[in-house]
Design a protein around this motif. Structure first.
Motif, short mmCIF file in Angstrom:
data_model
loop_
_atom_site.label_atom_id
_atom_site.label_comp_id
_atom_site.label_asym_id
_atom_site.label_seq_id
_atom_site.Cartn_x
_atom_site.Cartn_y
_atom_site.Cartn_z
N LEU A 1 0.83 -1.21 0.00
CA LEU A 1 0.00 0.00 0.00
C LEU A 1 0.87 1.26 0.00
N TYR A 2 1.93 1.23 0.80
CA TYR A 2 2.85 2.37 0.87
C TYR A 2 3.50 2.62 -0.49
N ARG A 3 3.98 1.55 -1.14
CA ARG A 3 4.61 1.69 -2.45
C ARG A 3 3.60 2.17 -3.50
N LYS A 4 2.39 1.62 -3.42
CA LYS A 4 1.36 1.99 -4.40
C LYS A 4 1.03 3.48 -4.31
N TRP A 5 1.04 4.02 -3.10
CA TRP A 5 0.78 5.45 -2.91
C TRP A 5 1.97 6.30 -3.32
N LEU A 6 3.19 5.85 -2.98
CA LEU A 6 4.37 6.69 -3.12
C LEU A 6 4.99 6.68 -4.51
N VAL A 7 5.12 5.52 -5.13
CA VAL A 7 5.92 5.39 -6.36
C VAL A 7 5.43 6.28 -7.49
N PRO A 8 4.11 6.35 -7.77
CA PRO A 8 3.67 7.24 -8.85
C PRO A 8 4.06 8.70 -8.61
N LYS A 9 4.19 9.09 -7.35
CA LYS A 9 4.58 10.46 -7.03
C LYS A 9 6.09 10.65 -7.18
N ILE A 10 6.85 9.67 -6.73
CA ILE A 10 8.31 9.84 -6.65
C ILE A 10 8.99 9.71 -8.01
N ILE A 11 8.44 8.92 -8.93
CA ILE A 11 9.15 8.69 -10.19
C ILE A 11 9.31 9.97 -11.01
N ARG A 12 8.41 10.91 -10.84
CA ARG A 12 8.50 12.17 -11.59
C ARG A 12 9.63 13.05 -11.07
N LYS A 13 10.13 12.75 -9.87
CA LYS A 13 11.18 13.56 -9.27
C LYS A 13 12.56 12.92 -9.40
N CYS A 14 12.62 11.71 -9.97
CA CYS A 14 13.89 10.98 -10.05
C CYS A 14 14.73 11.44 -11.24
N GLU A 15 16.02 11.58 -11.01
CA GLU A 15 16.97 11.85 -12.07
C GLU A 15 17.11 10.63 -12.98
N LYS A 16 17.08 9.45 -12.36
CA LYS A 16 17.25 8.20 -13.11
C LYS A 16 16.43 7.10 -12.44
N ILE A 17 15.70 6.34 -13.27
CA ILE A 17 14.97 5.16 -12.78
C ILE A 17 15.65 3.94 -13.37
N ILE A 18 16.03 3.02 -12.50
CA ILE A 18 16.75 1.81 -12.89
C ILE A 18 15.87 0.62 -12.59
N THR A 19 15.82 -0.34 -13.48
CA THR A 19 15.16 -1.60 -13.16
C THR A 19 16.04 -2.77 -13.58
N ILE A 20 15.59 -4.00 -13.31
CA ILE A 20 16.50 -5.13 -13.33
C ILE A 20 16.31 -6.10 -14.48
N SER A 21 15.33 -5.84 -15.34
CA SER A 21 15.14 -6.69 -16.52
C SER A 21 14.40 -5.91 -17.60
N GLU A 22 14.57 -6.34 -18.84
CA GLU A 22 13.84 -5.72 -19.95
C GLU A 22 12.33 -5.95 -19.79
N THR A 23 11.99 -7.13 -19.27
CA THR A 23 10.58 -7.44 -19.03
C THR A 23 9.96 -6.44 -18.07
N GLU A 24 10.69 -6.15 -17.00
CA GLU A 24 10.14 -5.22 -16.01
C GLU A 24 10.12 -3.79 -16.53
N LYS A 25 11.06 -3.45 -17.39
CA LYS A 25 11.04 -2.11 -17.99
C LYS A 25 9.73 -1.90 -18.76
N LEU A 26 9.31 -2.91 -19.50
CA LEU A 26 8.05 -2.81 -20.23
C LEU A 26 6.87 -2.63 -19.28
N ASN A 27 6.87 -3.39 -18.17
CA ASN A 27 5.79 -3.26 -17.19
C ASN A 27 5.76 -1.87 -16.57
N ILE A 28 6.94 -1.36 -16.22
CA ILE A 28 7.03 -0.05 -15.56
C ILE A 28 6.55 1.06 -16.48
N THR A 29 7.04 1.05 -17.72
CA THR A 29 6.66 2.13 -18.64
C THR A 29 5.16 2.09 -18.94
#
Length: 388
Positions: free
Chosen positions: A138-166
């Motif tokens: 619940l904490y992540r669900k509330w926070l992440v959509p807000k925080i990603i707009r403020k990040c200089e760089k977003i890193i993930t661990i697989s091409e599969t997850e990159k597709l999910n994130i975007t």
């Protein structure tokens, strides 16, 4: 590999749960990354922000790596209030938060490792997550959509997850950088005969056994895995299934629901096991089972391959990206398909050996040194606008 001398940086790494004794995936990834950075970067200065806990000796300070214990009993207070304060105090130029979340109000350039967005998705399977896991989601669900707009760089661990994130967070493709996890050189080191005897004796493992790393999270697919092993064990009573990370009641409940409680003696429920025992189980297991419904990466696949243990894993999510052709890929939603994968991995000797060899040769694609080199390049690029 060192950072450019003209651009020596003060880099902060958030690793709040690094010292807890029972580490989980994100904690292990953070620890291995930091250890690899220590080996290859003697130029930049690192400040590792942690919360005090029992396993203090898992990471040792070196001249340019400083461990900063930030006191707080509350996870959110630690991250949202104290972490920014301490990062400012030590003059951090880039703060890398390693475990999906980060402080909302911070003026320092922020890097975020977003391992996955599973917490944003509808739960797959029956929700057996603990209250702690549900609160964290619940904490992540509330926070992440807000925080990603403020990040200089977003890193993930697989091409599969990159597709999910975007897709889920509405980001463009260039916003997310893939930096694969690695497998530690400690995996694959030959286990001593004495340790093998000790572990086999402790758990009464006199015959062949399979290994499954249990977890109450629904995506770990415990119900289908246990049900599939029951199908397999009814024809192969000489094989047991070792399950770590769960208590016996959890497994007994599953067996009761499928009317197979009489087969409880085919299961060995260990609960949490330390690394040296886990390594022995990996090396001695006839087959490693990892038919998860959803993963951001799937590091245990590589860990088992390092011990030359054949792997049965899922044909969906990130598992095929990590395993390639080196594992027995099955439909994790089908109990019968998982059971067939077990049967093939156990009995087809020529195919089994082919998968083992492919798996071992695949390890060079995923090393922590490569991970650390990529991260240093990202840190340094941030500090040098002329760097391409």
């Amino acid at each position: 590999m060192n950072g450019d001398k003209l651009n020596k940086m003060k880099i902060g790494i958030e690793a709040q749960r690094l010292f807890r004794p029972h580490k989980h995936g994100m904690d292990i990834v953070a620890l291995e990354l930091i250890r690899a950075l220590q080996l290859i970067d003697s130029q930049n200065e690192y400040f590792i922000f942690v919360k005090a806990d029992e396993d203090r000796n898992c990471l040792i300070e070196t001249p340019n790596f400083h461990i900063i214990e930030v006191p707080s009993f509350n996870y959110i207070l630690w991250e949202q209030i104290l972490l920014p304060f301490y990062a400012q105090k030590y003059g951090i130029e880039v703060l890398h938060c390693t475990s999906n979340t980060a402080p909302l109000f911070i003026s320092i350039p922020l890097f975020l490792t977003l391992h996955d967005v599973i917490f944003m998705e509808k739960t797959v399977g029956k929700n057996t997550a603990s209250n702690y896991q549900k609160f964290g989601n619940l904490y992540r669900k509330w926070l992440v959509p807000k925080i990603i707009r403020k990040c200089e760089k977003i890193i993930t661990i697989s091409e599969t997850e990159k597709l999910n994130i975007t897709k889920i967070l509405g980001l463009n493709n260039e916003s997310v950088t893939v930096v694969h996890n690695g497998v530690s050189g400690r995996f694959g080191v030959k286990t001593s005969n004495e340790k093998i005897k000790q572990v086999r004796s402790q758990w009464n493992l006199e015959t062949d056994f399979f290994l499954f790393l249990g977890n109450v999270e629904p995506r770990k697919n415990v119900f289908n895995t246990v049900s599939a092993f029951v199908l397999f064990a009814e024809k192969n009573s000489q094989v047991k299934l070792v399950i770590t990370g769960l208590n016996s009641t959890f497994v007994e409940d599953i067996l009761s629901k499928i009317g197979k409680k009489a087969l409880l003696n085919q299961f060995v429920i260990t609960g949490f096991v330390p690394d040296n025992v886990l390594h022995t189980l990996y090396s001695e297991a006839k087959v490693f089972l990892y038919p998860s419904l959803r993963e951001g990466f799937g590091l245990p696949i590589l860990e088992a391959m390092a011990f030359r243990t054949p792997v049965v894993t899922s044909n969906i999510s990130s598992m095929p990206e990590v395993a390639g052709e080196a594992a027995f890929l099955v439909n994790p939603f089908s109990v019968e398909a998982i059971a067939l994968g077990m049967e093939t991995a156990y009995k087809n000797k020529s195919l089994r050996q082919k998968k083992i060899d492919l798996g071992y040769s695949r390890l060079g694609m995923f090393t922590w040194q490569k991970t650390a080199e990529q991260m240093i390049n990202l840190y340094v690029k941030k500090s040098n606008p002329l760097k391409p």
